[in-house]
Design an enzyme around this catalytic site. Structure first.
Site, PDB file in Angstrom:
ATOM      1  N   MET A  21       3.427  54.496  -6.881  1.00  0.00           N
ATOM      2  CA  MET A  21       2.261  53.787  -7.413  1.00  0.00           C
ATOM      3  C   MET A  21       1.397  53.260  -6.262  1.00  0.00           C
ATOM      4  O   MET A  21       0.531  52.405  -6.479  1.00  0.00           O
ATOM      5  CB  MET A  21       2.703  52.637  -8.324  1.00  0.00           C
ATOM      6  N   GLY A  22       1.636  53.763  -5.053  1.00  0.00           N
ATOM      7  CA  GLY A  22       0.792  53.382  -3.921  1.00  0.00           C
ATOM      8  C   GLY A  22       1.137  52.030  -3.326  1.00  0.00           C
ATOM      9  O   GLY A  22       2.179  51.460  -3.603  1.00  0.00           O
ATOM     10  N   HIS A  25       4.919  51.285   1.587  1.00  0.00           N
ATOM     11  CA  HIS A  25       5.675  50.567   2.615  1.00  0.00           C
ATOM     12  C   HIS A  25       6.784  51.493   3.116  1.00  0.00           C
ATOM     13  O   HIS A  25       6.898  52.646   2.665  1.00  0.00           O
ATOM     14  CB  HIS A  25       6.216  49.250   2.049  1.00  0.00           C
ATOM     15  N   GLY A  27       9.799  51.727   2.436  1.00  0.00           N
ATOM     16  CA  GLY A  27      10.649  52.289   1.384  1.00  0.00           C
ATOM     17  C   GLY A  27      10.098  53.625   0.902  1.00  0.00           C
ATOM     18  O   GLY A  27      10.810  54.630   0.836  1.00  0.00           O
ATOM     19  N   HIS A  28       8.804  53.639   0.599  1.00  0.00           N
ATOM     20  CA  HIS A  28       8.163  54.894   0.165  1.00  0.00           C
ATOM     21  C   HIS A  28       8.238  55.949   1.282  1.00  0.00           C
ATOM     22  O   HIS A  28       8.494  57.123   1.025  1.00  0.00           O
ATOM     23  CB  HIS A  28       6.677  54.663  -0.151  1.00  0.00           C
ATOM     24  N   GLY A 138      13.818  56.165  -5.220  1.00  0.00           N
ATOM     25  CA  GLY A 138      14.555  55.137  -4.492  1.00  0.00           C
ATOM     26  C   GLY A 138      15.557  54.417  -5.386  1.00  0.00           C
ATOM     27  O   GLY A 138      15.281  54.130  -6.557  1.00  0.00           O
ATOM     28  N   GLN A 144      15.984  53.327 -12.971  1.00  0.00           N
ATOM     29  CA  GLN A 144      14.988  54.404 -13.061  1.00  0.00           C
ATOM     30  C   GLN A 144      15.595  55.743 -12.639  1.00  0.00           C
ATOM     31  O   GLN A 144      15.343  56.775 -13.269  1.00  0.00           O
ATOM     32  CB  GLN A 144      13.795  54.046 -12.174  1.00  0.00           C
ATOM     33  N   MET A 175      12.207  45.993   0.301  1.00  0.00           N
ATOM     34  CA  MET A 175      10.763  46.218   0.359  1.00  0.00           C
ATOM     35  C   MET A 175      10.224  46.528  -1.027  1.00  0.00           C
ATOM     36  O   MET A 175      10.865  47.229  -1.816  1.00  0.00           O
ATOM     37  CB  MET A 175      10.465  47.366   1.309  1.00  0.00           C
ATOM     38  N   SER A 176       9.053  45.987  -1.326  1.00  0.00           N
ATOM     39  CA  SER A 176       8.412  46.198  -2.617  1.00  0.00           C
ATOM     40  C   SER A 176       6.920  45.923  -2.457  1.00  0.00           C
ATOM     41  O   SER A 176       6.539  45.001  -1.726  1.00  0.00           O
ATOM     42  CB  SER A 176       9.002  45.244  -3.654  1.00  0.00           C
TER      43      SER A 176
HETATM   44  P1  AMP Z   1       6.719  52.419  -6.761  1.00  0.00           P
HETATM   45  O1  AMP Z   1       5.510  52.723  -5.945  1.00  0.00           O
HETATM   46  O2  AMP Z   1       7.150  50.980  -6.697  1.00  0.00           O
HETATM   47  O3  AMP Z   1       6.667  52.984  -8.152  1.00  0.00           O
HETATM   48  O4  AMP Z   1       7.925  53.188  -6.060  1.00  0.00           O
HETATM   49  C1  AMP Z   1       7.858  54.571  -5.816  1.00  0.00           C
HETATM   50  C2  AMP Z   1       9.209  55.043  -5.354  1.00  0.00           C
HETATM   51  O5  AMP Z   1       9.584  54.334  -4.173  1.00  0.00           O
HETATM   52  C3  AMP Z   1      10.307  54.771  -6.378  1.00  0.00           C
HETATM   53  O6  AMP Z   1      11.194  55.885  -6.410  1.00  0.00           O
HETATM   54  C4  AMP Z   1      10.991  53.554  -5.830  1.00  0.00           C
HETATM   55  O7  AMP Z   1      12.337  53.426  -6.208  1.00  0.00           O
HETATM   56  C5  AMP Z   1      10.877  53.796  -4.347  1.00  0.00           C
HETATM   57  N1  AMP Z   1      11.018  52.532  -3.605  1.00  0.00           N
HETATM   58  C6  AMP Z   1      10.312  51.387  -3.773  1.00  0.00           C
HETATM   59  N2  AMP Z   1      10.772  50.423  -2.945  1.00  0.00           N
HETATM   60  C7  AMP Z   1      11.794  50.976  -2.241  1.00  0.00           C
HETATM   61  C8  AMP Z   1      12.684  50.508  -1.238  1.00  0.00           C
HETATM   62  N3  AMP Z   1      12.618  49.252  -0.772  1.00  0.00           N
HETATM   63  N4  AMP Z   1      13.614  51.351  -0.732  1.00  0.00           N
HETATM   64  C9  AMP Z   1      13.695  52.622  -1.201  1.00  0.00           C
HETATM   65  N5  AMP Z   1      12.890  53.135  -2.141  1.00  0.00           N
HETATM   66  C10 AMP Z   1      11.952  52.337  -2.663  1.00  0.00           C
END
Ligand code: AMP
Length: 274
Positions: A21-22, A25, A27-28, A138, A144, A175-176
């Site tokens: 979702m952009g 960080h 994590g992505h 992730g 999920q 990270m979030s």
């Molecule tokens: P999002 O943009 O929050 O929808 O996340 C997109 C992808 O990145 C999803 O598969 C999340 O699980 C993964 N993700 C988000 N935060 C982290 C993190 N801290 N470590 C690993 N993967 C992550």
């Protein structure tokens, strides 16, 4: 996008896919690194999916940084950035949703009743558009990953699903994109999620295997921090998410806590004492 993917497939190349979702960080970016290893071409999608937000959630406030995200993705080796707009994906007459019978009846699905329907639906759409061979998610969003795996099995998607480890800040905070909402004081409170997971593991190692006792200790610890409201603390089976009473085998400990208005999640697999 479909035409590009068909062409890539025509040349016998493997497509790796990282949906996001952009507001990217580390994590992505770690998912993208994994994707580069698993495929010849890496597709990253950036789409804030309205269908996975409930009424009153942070859809409008969700942080966005499209140009920066493109730069970061390219640096990590993304060949294609797929960023559709909402009307392009859902149109005006959208009425078909994917729902799962059991997995959403636990953890985040309880306080976010439409969330996994929205996730499963958008991921299905993205899979049909991007046509990947492998997709990386992730484990920060542990439930999920289970939902996507289940859906892929149930509906015979010919796509490999890879779960990647949680990436954390130096002090342990997962990270979030939503961490950007936190004030410095709230960030200190947010650290209690990670710290309580570590505490739980220490308790298990000291011989306490009663799940209720551990959840109680964690709850006390988290709520001793300012501005925290617990959504859930669960100790459960790592596949079905059914509650466990005793930690006599590896168990998922997952928690969701509101810090002010910001809802954060984290999890860890607790290992039983040797
Ligand atoms: P999002 O943009 O929050 O929808 O996340 C997109 C992808 O990145 C999803 O598969 C999340 O699980 C993964 N993700 C988000 N935060 C982290 C993190 N801290 N470590 C690993 N993967 C992550």
């Amino acid at each position: 996008m479909q035409a590009r993917s068909d062409l890539i497939r025509h040349y016998g190349k493997r497509i790796a896919f990282v949906p996001t979702m952009g507001f990217l960080h580390e994590g992505h970016l770690s998912l993208m690194e994994e994707g580069r290893k698993l495929g010849d071409e890496l597709v990253v999608s950036i789409f804030v999916n309205p269908a996975q937000f409930g009424p009153g959630e942070d859809l409008e406030a969700y942080p966005r940084a499209f140009e920066r995200d493109c730069e970061l993705s390219k640096k990590k080796g993304a060949n294609i950035i797929f960023a559709p707009d909402t009307t392009e994906l859902y149109g005006r007459e959208f009425q078909t949703y994917i729902t799962l019978e059991k997995l959403p009846n636990h953890l985040c699905g309880i306080s976010r009743p439409v969330h996994f329907r929205g996730v499963a639906t958008v991921v299905t759409k993205l899979f049909n558009i991007v046509r990947p061979h492998v997709a990386i998610f992730g484990k920060k969003d542990y439930q999920q990953v289970l939902v996507i795996r289940q859906m892929v099995n149930d509906l015979n998607f010919d796509i490999e699903i890879v779960g990647a480890p949680i990436i954390r800040e130096a002090d342990g905070l997962a990270m979030s994109s939503r961490n950007s909402y936190l004030t410095p004081e709230q960030r200190t409170s947010a650290l209690s999620l990670y710290q309580s997971l570590e505490k739980a593991q220490t308790l298990v190692e000291s011989g306490i295997t009663d799940a209720a006792k551990i959840a109680g200790a964690v709850s006390e610890f988290v709520t001793s921090h300012p501005e925290t409201v617990i959504d859930y603390i669960a100790i459960c089976d790592s596949e079905t998410l059914a509650d466990m009473q005793t930690i006599d085998r590896p168990a998922l400990m997952a928690l969701a806590v509101k810090i002010g208005k910001t809802r954060l999640i984290d999890n860890k697999i607790l290992s039983p004492p040797h």
